[in-house]
Design a protein around this motif. Structure first.
Motif, PDB file in Angstrom:
ATOM      1  N   SER A   1      13.760  94.159  -5.247  1.00  0.00           N
ATOM      2  CA  SER A   1      13.991  95.558  -4.900  1.00  0.00           C
ATOM      3  C   SER A   1      12.692  96.335  -4.729  1.00  0.00           C
ATOM      4  N   LEU A   2      11.590  95.819  -5.297  1.00  0.00           N
ATOM      5  CA  LEU A   2      10.287  96.480  -5.169  1.00  0.00           C
ATOM      6  C   LEU A   2       9.462  95.917  -4.023  1.00  0.00           C
ATOM      7  N   ARG A   3       9.984  94.914  -3.340  1.00  0.00           N
ATOM      8  CA  ARG A   3       9.224  94.246  -2.290  1.00  0.00           C
ATOM      9  C   ARG A   3       9.316  95.048  -0.994  1.00  0.00           C
ATOM     10  N   ASN A   4       8.350  95.930  -0.794  1.00  0.00           N
ATOM     11  CA  ASN A   4       8.342  96.803   0.385  1.00  0.00           C
ATOM     12  C   ASN A   4       7.313  96.281   1.376  1.00  0.00           C
TER      13      ASN A   4
ATOM     14  N   GLU B   1      16.238  87.317 -12.235  1.00  0.00           N
ATOM     15  CA  GLU B   1      16.329  88.514 -11.399  1.00  0.00           C
ATOM     16  C   GLU B   1      15.450  89.646 -11.909  1.00  0.00           C
TER      17      GLU B   1
END
Length: 360
Positions: A150-153, A205
């Motif tokens: 979810s933090l992989r931008n 996860e």
């Protein structure tokens, strides 16, 4: 009172630009101060180096029980080891170094589009810590989040060279697998359930994964400065892909600085402070630093396999006895990381200071 970490305290100095300017002497801000210790081996960055020793090497493709034993010995006695036959393709390791070297060779304008701030550190940077007037290291870096997903931008990842995002994505996935494999080996060596350390860090996860790519420009006065100051890593496990041409990593061992000699196609593994805490100091994180040279620049990729940011880290109850009570108080990784960001790199003083806290 928390320090405002939204901006750097002074203008950021890009070390690569300094090196490319052809200067003959380095600015005073990069000259390391003599440490406040009487230990003679620390009075000069290159004093008392051993060229005869090297960190242990573990073949992950060998006998499983022997692998568990060798990893345990390395974690107890060194806190550092190299792994071969680790399962990550050699061509992927090569291309990962190559795309980042190409990034650092881009124009300043291209790189500055990704300039970071102390708020997250994600992006292109050149200093750590927010202490005004601090001594600076002779290095630039790029820091990015990889796990949790979810933090992989990827929009924050460099767009040039064109293959970088794809290579980093594949590399990160493979290194996360390697980190999980090593954590299971460590759990078994400690006499814990195979998934204990992974679960203590938040599970598959919840694991936090970050990549810091270090670029060390050549330096006209390498004996006066350091690429990275002495420190222990604050997180869990660091998986380092070193430069394949020039070495610079040094590890503190028995009051000496050992120059690490990277093996071809090997990863260098080192324990961070969180594994020292969970193991109740059966395993120990180890102080290390990076030296620079006047003839060549270097690039290395450090992947930090960390606990979930809000998970409480404390000594495993199975490793606590009446004779060996818990040595550290419970603390989330976020709390510990905030402390590190404020203080900057300072040997092993951060994790050692926790032992002075109330453990009840």
């Amino acid at each position: 009172m928390m320090m405002d970490c939204q901006a750097w305290p002074e203008p950021v100095i890009r070390v690569q630009a300094l090196a490319d300017s052809g200067l003959a002497t380095i600015p005073k801000r990069f000259i390391s101060q003599p440490p406040t210790t009487t230990a003679p081996f620390l009075r000069h960055h290159n004093a008392s180096l051993s060229h005869e020793l090297n960190i242990p090497v573990v073949d992950l493709g060998g006998d499983p029980e022997e692998t568990v034993r060798l990893v345990g010995e390395a974690c107890r006695n060194w806190g550092f080891f190299q792994v071969v036959n680790h399962g990550v393709r050699h061509d992927l390791m090569t291309s990962s170094r190559a795309v980042w070297r190409e990034f650092f060779n881009q124009t300043a304008e291209e790189k500055e589009q990704f300039a970071n701030s102390p708020a997250t550190y994600e992006g292109y940077g050149s200093r750590l810590g927010v202490q005004k007037g601090a001594i600076l290291d002779w290095s630039d870096y790029f820091f990015l989040h990889f796990m949790p997903a979810s933090l992989r931008n990827k929009a924050k990842w460099p767009a040039l060279p064109p293959s970088l995002r794809e290579v980093v994505d594949e590399y990160g996935e493979e290194v996360v697998k390697l980190g999980g494999r090593i954590m299971k080996i460590m759990s078994r060596n400690l006499g814990l359930q195979e998934d204990y350390l992974l679960n203590a860090f938040g599970g598959e996860e919840g694991i936090g994964g970050c990549l810091r790519v270090n670029f060390y420009p050549k330096c006209p006065q390498p004996d006066l400065t350091l690429g990275i100051s002495p420190h222990s890593d604050p997180g869990g496990l660091t998986i380092l892909l070193p430069d394949d041409h020039v070495s610079g990593l040094q590890v503190r061992k028995d009051d000496r600085w050992i120059s690490v000699k990277p093996l071809p196609n090997a990863f260098i593994i080192n324990l961070g402070d969180q594994l020292q805490i969970v193991s109740n100091e059966i395993y120990k994180s180890v102080e290390h630093k990076v030296v620079v040279n006047s003839k060549s620049d270097r690039v290395s990729l450090a992947f930090f396999y960390n606990p979930k940011s809000d998970v409480v880290i404390e000594p495993a109850k199975e490793l606590v006895t009446e004779e060996r009570p818990p040595l550290y108080p419970p603390m989330t990784f976020d709390q510990y990381r905030a402390f590190i960001r404020t203080k900057g790199l300072n040997g092993k003083s951060q994790v050692q200071s926790l032992m002075n806290c109330d453990n009840n």
